[in-house]
Design an enzyme around this catalytic site. Structure first.
Site, PDB file in Angstrom:
ATOM      1  N   GLY A   1       5.605  -1.512   1.989  1.00 31.31           N
ATOM      2  CA  GLY A   1       4.756  -2.398   0.985  1.00 31.31           C
ATOM      3  C   GLY A   1       4.830  -3.890   1.292  1.00 31.31           C
TER       4      GLY A   1
ATOM      5  NE  ARG B   1       4.003   2.162   0.539  1.00 32.63           N
ATOM      6  CZ  ARG B   1       5.078   1.605   0.137  1.00 32.63           C
ATOM      7  NH1 ARG B   1       6.216   1.836   0.806  1.00 32.63           N
ATOM      8  NH2 ARG B   1       4.868   0.625  -0.892  1.00 32.63           N
TER       9      ARG B   1
ATOM     10  CG  ASP C   1      14.003   2.332   0.287  1.00 38.21           C
ATOM     11  OD1 ASP C   1      13.126   2.106   0.606  1.00 38.21           O
ATOM     12  OD2 ASP C   1      14.416   3.007  -0.512  1.00 38.21           O
TER      13      ASP C   1
ATOM     14  CB  THR D   1      11.716  -4.122  -1.144  1.00 41.39           C
ATOM     15  OG1 THR D   1      11.106  -3.472  -2.114  1.00 41.39           O
ATOM     16  CG2 THR D   1      13.223  -4.039  -1.028  1.00 41.39           C
TER      17      THR D   1
ATOM     18  CG  ASP E   1      10.746  -1.864  -5.542  1.00 38.71           C
ATOM     19  OD1 ASP E   1       9.829  -2.635  -6.204  1.00 38.71           O
ATOM     20  OD2 ASP E   1      10.521  -0.726  -5.255  1.00 38.71           O
TER      21      ASP E   1
ATOM     22  CG  ASP F   1      15.322  -0.923  -4.045  1.00 38.88           C
ATOM     23  OD1 ASP F   1      14.727  -1.366  -3.016  1.00 38.88           O
ATOM     24  OD2 ASP F   1      14.818   0.199  -4.284  1.00 38.88           O
TER      25      ASP F   1
ATOM     26  CG  MET G   1       4.710  -2.897  -8.796  1.00 34.89           C
ATOM     27  SD  MET G   1       4.380  -3.142  -6.893  1.00 34.89           S
ATOM     28  CE  MET G   1       2.583  -2.457  -6.872  1.00 34.89           C
ATOM     29  N   GLY G   2       8.615  -1.317  -9.413  1.00 36.93           N
ATOM     30  CA  GLY G   2      10.066  -1.094  -9.546  1.00 36.93           C
ATOM     31  C   GLY G   2      10.155   0.418  -9.524  1.00 36.93           C
ATOM     32  NE  ARG G   3       9.362   3.475  -4.499  1.00 36.17           N
ATOM     33  CZ  ARG G   3       8.977   3.275  -3.211  1.00 36.17           C
ATOM     34  NH1 ARG G   3       7.638   3.589  -2.978  1.00 36.17           N
ATOM     35  NH2 ARG G   3       9.662   2.721  -2.222  1.00 36.17           N
TER      36      ARG G   3
ATOM     37  CD  GLU H   1       6.052   1.183  -9.848  1.00 34.35           C
ATOM     38  OE1 GLU H   1       4.907   0.957  -9.702  1.00 34.35           O
ATOM     39  OE2 GLU H   1       6.523   0.720  -8.812  1.00 34.35           O
TER      40      GLU H   1
ATOM     41  NE  ARG I   1      -5.833  -5.220 -27.298  1.00 34.02           N
ATOM     42  CZ  ARG I   1      -6.007  -4.738 -28.607  1.00 34.02           C
ATOM     43  NH1 ARG I   1      -5.149  -3.745 -28.860  1.00 34.02           N
ATOM     44  NH2 ARG I   1      -6.845  -5.004 -29.371  1.00 34.02           N
TER      45      ARG I   1
ATOM     46  CG  HIS J   1      -0.913  -3.563  -5.371  1.00 35.98           C
ATOM     47  ND1 HIS J   1      -1.077  -2.392  -6.137  1.00 35.98           N
ATOM     48  CD2 HIS J   1      -0.268  -3.033  -4.093  1.00 35.98           C
ATOM     49  CE1 HIS J   1      -0.645  -1.452  -5.541  1.00 35.98           C
ATOM     50  NE2 HIS J   1      -0.053  -1.725  -4.403  1.00 35.98           N
ATOM     51  CB  VAL J   2      -0.969  -9.485  -9.713  1.00 32.53           C
ATOM     52  CG1 VAL J   2      -0.684 -11.119  -9.722  1.00 32.53           C
ATOM     53  CG2 VAL J   2      -2.261  -9.391  -9.904  1.00 32.53           C
ATOM     54  CD  GLN J   3       4.448  -6.652 -10.445  1.00 31.50           C
ATOM     55  OE1 GLN J   3       5.683  -6.643 -10.876  1.00 31.50           O
ATOM     56  NE2 GLN J   3       3.813  -5.618 -10.338  1.00 31.50           N
ATOM     57  NE  ARG J   4       3.375  -4.676  -2.002  1.00 33.05           N
ATOM     58  CZ  ARG J   4       2.898  -3.331  -1.911  1.00 33.05           C
ATOM     59  NH1 ARG J   4       3.484  -2.431  -2.904  1.00 33.05           N
ATOM     60  NH2 ARG J   4       1.975  -2.809  -1.045  1.00 33.05           N
TER      61      ARG J   4
HETATM   62  O1  F6P Z   1       8.378  -0.423  -2.495  1.00 33.62           O
HETATM   63  C1  F6P Z   1       7.568  -1.773  -3.093  1.00 33.62           C
HETATM   64  C2  F6P Z   1       6.637  -1.367  -3.975  1.00 33.62           C
HETATM   65  O2  F6P Z   1       6.134  -2.419  -4.374  1.00 33.62           O
HETATM   66  C3  F6P Z   1       7.099  -0.395  -5.310  1.00 33.62           C
HETATM   67  O3  F6P Z   1       7.608  -1.194  -6.253  1.00 33.62           O
HETATM   68  C4  F6P Z   1       5.884   0.063  -5.693  1.00 33.62           C
HETATM   69  O4  F6P Z   1       6.109   1.425  -6.263  1.00 33.62           O
HETATM   70  C5  F6P Z   1       5.186   0.473  -4.278  1.00 33.62           C
HETATM   71  O5  F6P Z   1       5.635  -0.439  -3.559  1.00 33.62           O
HETATM   72  C6  F6P Z   1       3.661   0.618  -4.241  1.00 33.62           C
HETATM   73  O6  F6P Z   1       3.333   0.886  -3.048  1.00 33.62           O
HETATM   74  P1  F6P Z   1       1.650   0.928  -2.444  1.00 33.62           P
HETATM   75  O7  F6P Z   1       1.375  -0.497  -2.226  1.00 33.62           O
HETATM   76  O8  F6P Z   1       1.828   1.971  -1.573  1.00 33.62           O
HETATM   77  O9  F6P Z   1       0.796   1.338  -3.716  1.00 33.62           O
END
Ligand code: F6P
Length: 351
Positions: free
Chosen positions: A10, A72, A103, A125, A127, A129, A169-171, A221, A267, A273-276
């Site tokens: 990501g 990916r 990772d 990342t 995350d 992590d 986010m945060g798997r 999430e 609510r 994906h705004v976070q990315r």
């Molecule tokens: O690995 C980073 C991450 O932002 C995770 O927090 C999230 O679950 C995942 O990517 C979302 O991935 P994609 O952009 O493939 O939907």
């Protein structure tokens, strides 16, 4: 020497700053740089690579995303694809690799390195992590997005006396929820590492609503709330086997459950994906620049098989073997803050 650089997994803010750092330092040390497009996919088939120069990496420091593209793609799934990767490295004269990833990308880097390639990994990342590094590129920028969103949600939550559930986010890791949540003044933070029950959540929210007019609940999430049902991701997984959690609906289910049990309007906001996206923070730009430059210095010295880990004020080499297959546990000193300022509980432990 020709150094190949790729961004995998990501995307996040700060990748371009790292690429720029690599190209800048490489040219100072007399090396060429080849950009590999779309992660490991750029080393499959005929390959998809192009030179990176000071000219074509100028002006990218502040840009989000990655000029190289990302994917990916996981070549470690098959011996044939690993051979294609090695063949492309040879064909394009790439003698060393700097891989910018989380990772998954780092696990492929480790395998290539075991097979003899000179590889330095750079952790990124949102995350945060990756083990043994306190900071991953992109995390600080993403945490700021969460904090900014909470600032905005506070005012509307208060006007309407509502519970606002914010899914971040945060798997597997709650770093983004914890840091964004503490910084943005959340009233409850729910993270994957610590499952909660819906009863516990409702009790906390109720207490908060009795004391003030509104409540902000941040949930990662990948978190589990016993007593709420989530949607099955439909079996959709990426090449590394990760399910698409954004389709799971944990935030929506939690908001529904809170409203049903408390009678308070709730609510949900899914930041997704705004976070990315967007520009990297100054912290991420500097971190990425340092890690990129350091990776080149190590490759220049003939050192591979390591991660550029941020520890204190240093960037230190950590062998892939200590990173791959390990988790990054929650930092007890940080969780102390969550207990004290979010849960109103006595902090336990050092920090
Ligand atoms: O690995 C980073 C991450 O932002 C995770 O927090 C999230 O679950 C995942 O990517 C979302 O991935 P994609 O952009 O493939 O939907």
């Amino acid at each position: 020497m020709r150094i190949g650089v790729l961004t995998g997994g990501g995307d996040c803010p700060g990748l371009n700053a790292a690429i720029r750092g690599i190209v800048h330092r490489a040219s100072m040390l007399g090396h060429e740089v080849t950009g590999i497009h779309e992660g490991w996919a750029g080393l499959l088939g005929a390959g998809n690579v192009a030179p990176l120069t000071s000219a074509n990496t100028a002006g990218i420091l502040h840009l989000g995303g990655t000029i190289l593209g990302s994917s990916r793609t996981n070549p470690a799934r098959s011996e044939d694809e690993m051979r294609q990767v090695e063949e492309n490295l040879r064909r394009h004269g790439i003698g060393a690799l700097a891989t910018i990833g989380g990772d998954d990308t780092l696990s492929v880097s480790a395998k290539l390195s075991e097979r003899g390639a000179a590889v330095v990994g750079i952790p990124k990342t949102i995350d945060n992590d990756v083990p043994h590094t306190e900071w991953c590129i992109g995390f600080d920028s993403a945490a700021q997005v969460v904090g900014d969103a909470l600032d905005r949600l506070h005012t509307t939550a208060e006007s309407h006396r509502r519970v606002m559930v914010v899914e971040v986010m945060g798997r597997d890791a709650g770093w983004l929820a914890m840091v964004g949540g503490v910084g943005g003044g959340a009233d409850l933070i729910i993270i994957p590492e610590q499952p909660v029950t819906i009863e516990g959540v409702v009790e906390h929210v109720q207490r908060r609503m009795d004391a003030r007019r509104f409540s902000i609940v941040v949930i990662a999430e990948g978190a589990t709330v016993e007593g709420t049902e989530t949607i099955d991701a439909g079996g959709r997984v990426d090449q590394f086997g990760h399910p698409q959690l954004a389709t799971r609906g944990i935030g929506t289910r939690l908001a529904e459950a809170i409203e049903a049990r408390t009678g308070v309007e709730a609510r949900v906001t899914v930041l997704g994906h705004v976070q990315r996206g967007g520009s990297p923070s100054i912290f991420d730009r500097v971190l990425a620049t340092r890690m990129g430059a350091t990776a080149v210095e190590w490759l220049h010295e003939g050192r591979g098989g390591v991660l550029t880990a941020s520890q204190g004020l240093e960037i230190v080499p950590v062998p892939f073997a200590e990173v791959i297959g390990h988790n990054r546990p929650i930092d007890a000193r940080f969780y102390r803050l969550v207990r004290q300022f979010v849960l109103d509980e006595e902090p336990i432990g050092e920090g």
